[in-house]
Design a protein around this motif. Structure first.
Motif, PDB file in Angstrom:
ATOM      1  N   PRO A 157       0.805  -1.230   0.000  1.00 57.05           N
ATOM      2  CA  PRO A 157       0.000   0.000   0.000  1.00 57.05           C
ATOM      3  C   PRO A 157       0.839   1.281   0.000  1.00 57.05           C
ATOM      4  CG  PRO A 157      -0.950  -1.594   1.492  1.00 57.05           C
ATOM      5  CD  PRO A 157       0.356  -2.178   1.044  1.00 57.05           C
ATOM      6  N   PHE A 158       0.621   2.126  -0.995  1.00 57.22           N
ATOM      7  CA  PHE A 158       1.402   3.348  -1.176  1.00 57.22           C
ATOM      8  C   PHE A 158       1.241   4.300   0.003  1.00 57.22           C
ATOM      9  CE2 PHE A 158       1.712   7.753  -2.691  1.00 57.22           C
ATOM     10  CZ  PHE A 158       2.994   7.756  -3.229  1.00 57.22           C
ATOM     11  N   GLY A 159       0.008   4.471   0.476  1.00 61.94           N
ATOM     12  CA  GLY A 159      -0.245   5.391   1.582  1.00 61.94           C
ATOM     13  C   GLY A 159       0.508   5.000   2.839  1.00 61.94           C
ATOM     14  N   CYS A 160       0.635   3.694   3.078  1.00 58.05           N
ATOM     15  CA  CYS A 160       1.370   3.213   4.256  1.00 58.05           C
ATOM     16  C   CYS A 160       2.850   3.545   4.143  1.00 58.05           C
ATOM     17  CB  CYS A 160       1.181   1.712   4.406  1.00 58.05           C
ATOM     18  SG  CYS A 160      -0.519   1.219   4.765  1.00 58.05           S
ATOM     19  N   LEU A 161       3.381   3.468   2.932  1.00 60.73           N
ATOM     20  CA  LEU A 161       4.793   3.786   2.708  1.00 60.73           C
ATOM     21  C   LEU A 161       5.067   5.266   2.986  1.00 60.73           C
ATOM     22  CD1 LEU A 161       5.347   1.798  -0.611  1.00 60.73           C
ATOM     23  CD2 LEU A 161       6.111   1.142   1.680  1.00 60.73           C
ATOM     24  N   ILE A 162       4.174   6.119   2.513  1.00 62.09           N
ATOM     25  CA  ILE A 162       4.344   7.561   2.725  1.00 62.09           C
ATOM     26  C   ILE A 162       4.220   7.899   4.203  1.00 62.09           C
ATOM     27  CG2 ILE A 162       3.378   9.836   2.233  1.00 62.09           C
ATOM     28  CD1 ILE A 162       4.900   8.518  -0.096  1.00 62.09           C
ATOM     29  N   PHE A 163       3.244   7.289   4.865  1.00 63.81           N
ATOM     30  CA  PHE A 163       3.078   7.543   6.301  1.00 63.81           C
ATOM     31  C   PHE A 163       4.304   7.089   7.076  1.00 63.81           C
ATOM     32  CE2 PHE A 163       1.952   6.182  10.574  1.00 63.81           C
ATOM     33  CZ  PHE A 163       1.335   7.318  11.072  1.00 63.81           C
ATOM     34  N   GLN A 164       4.813   5.897   6.737  1.00 68.08           N
ATOM     35  CA  GLN A 164       5.973   5.356   7.442  1.00 68.08           C
ATOM     36  C   GLN A 164       7.187   6.255   7.306  1.00 68.08           C
ATOM     37  OE1 GLN A 164       6.817   3.067   9.488  1.00 68.08           O
ATOM     38  NE2 GLN A 164       8.584   1.857   8.877  1.00 68.08           N
ATOM     39  N   SER A 165       7.475   6.694   6.085  1.00 67.82           N
ATOM     40  CA  SER A 165       8.646   7.550   5.871  1.00 67.82           C
ATOM     41  C   SER A 165       8.466   8.901   6.558  1.00 67.82           C
ATOM     42  CB  SER A 165       8.909   7.735   4.374  1.00 67.82           C
ATOM     43  OG  SER A 165       7.769   8.246   3.709  1.00 67.82           O
ATOM     44  N   SER A 166       7.239   9.425   6.573  1.00 69.62           N
ATOM     45  CA  SER A 166       6.970  10.708   7.235  1.00 69.62           C
ATOM     46  C   SER A 166       7.137  10.593   8.739  1.00 69.62           C
ATOM     47  CB  SER A 166       5.551  11.190   6.902  1.00 69.62           C
ATOM     48  OG  SER A 166       5.388  11.366   5.512  1.00 69.62           O
TER      49      SER A 166
END
Length: 222
Positions: A157-166
């Motif tokens: 999931p793309f959104g999870c990747l962005i949240f994790q890096s943020s």
């Protein structure tokens, strides 16, 4: 607790290795039984976050307000809630990397604090600041690993990747601030105050370090 974390790290490495996990990007459903095995290990990892979160509760109950820093509360409270979400929606795949690194870091930290209760070992505990550095390296590696799946996606999931890096970026900022305030400030004090500050910093038991340690070095506590 130390033995538990060692077992978690070992099982994460073995399960992802046997499942032929892709280090660059791993989706949620391609490794079969290995995904189930990883999910089981991460459940116990989540449980360890609940135990760490209890540190804050115990500090409040014991009225140890000096040990309740923003970094301590932010890190433990957010990790507990974030991992609840992880275990409900993304309990395997790309989620394995951060816990593997974090388990290794916690082995070092619990080893340090285990040694710190032995008075004769205090003279050898000069490496506390390097634990904070190791934590920072852990966060940066996790960000890099997460973004690698953004650059070359595999279905995670793309959104999870962005949240994790943020989220990891916020930890980098907070831990860098902790490191500069704690170790650089003590280094400057050493230059002006001499041997007393040197002893406090060398052994890692200066009261300011102990108070902040639950944020910068756990138990104290990405």
């Amino acid at each position: 607790m130390l033995l538990w974390i060692i077992c978690l790290a070992q099982e994460l490495i073995l399960s992802t290795w046997e499942g032929a996990y892709n280090l660059q990007c791993q989706n949620l459903d391609s490794a079969g039984e290995a995904d189930v095995r990883v999910a089981k290990v991460l459940w116990w990892y989540y449980f360890s976050k609940a135990i760490e979160f209890m540190d804050t509760i115990f500090f409040v109950l014991r009225k140890k307000n000096s040990q309740i820093t923003f970094l301590h509360v932010y890190h433990h409270a957010t990790m507990f809630n974030i991992w609840w979400c992880v275990m409900n929606w993304i309990p395997c795949g790309q989620s394995f990397f951060g816990p593997t690194l974090n388990s290794f870091i916690h082995v070092l930290m619990y080893s340090y604090y285990g040694l710190s209760v032995i008075p004769s070992m205090h003279r050898y505990l000069w490496w506390k600041k390097y634990l904070t550095q190791a934590q920072l390296i852990q966060f940066l590696l996790t960000i890099s690993h997460t973004l690698s799946a953004v650059v070359k996606p595999c279905g995670f999931p793309f959104g999870c990747l962005i949240f994790q890096s943020s989220y990891m970026t916020t930890l980098v900022i907070l831990f860098v601030n902790f490191y500069l305030k704690t170790y650089k400030a003590k280094s400057s004090k050493l230059n002006t105050n001499g041997s007393t500050s040197s002893l406090e910093l060398k052994n890692g038991f200066h009261k300011d370090l102990v108070n902040a340690s639950n944020g910068g070095v756990h138990k104290k506590h990405n």
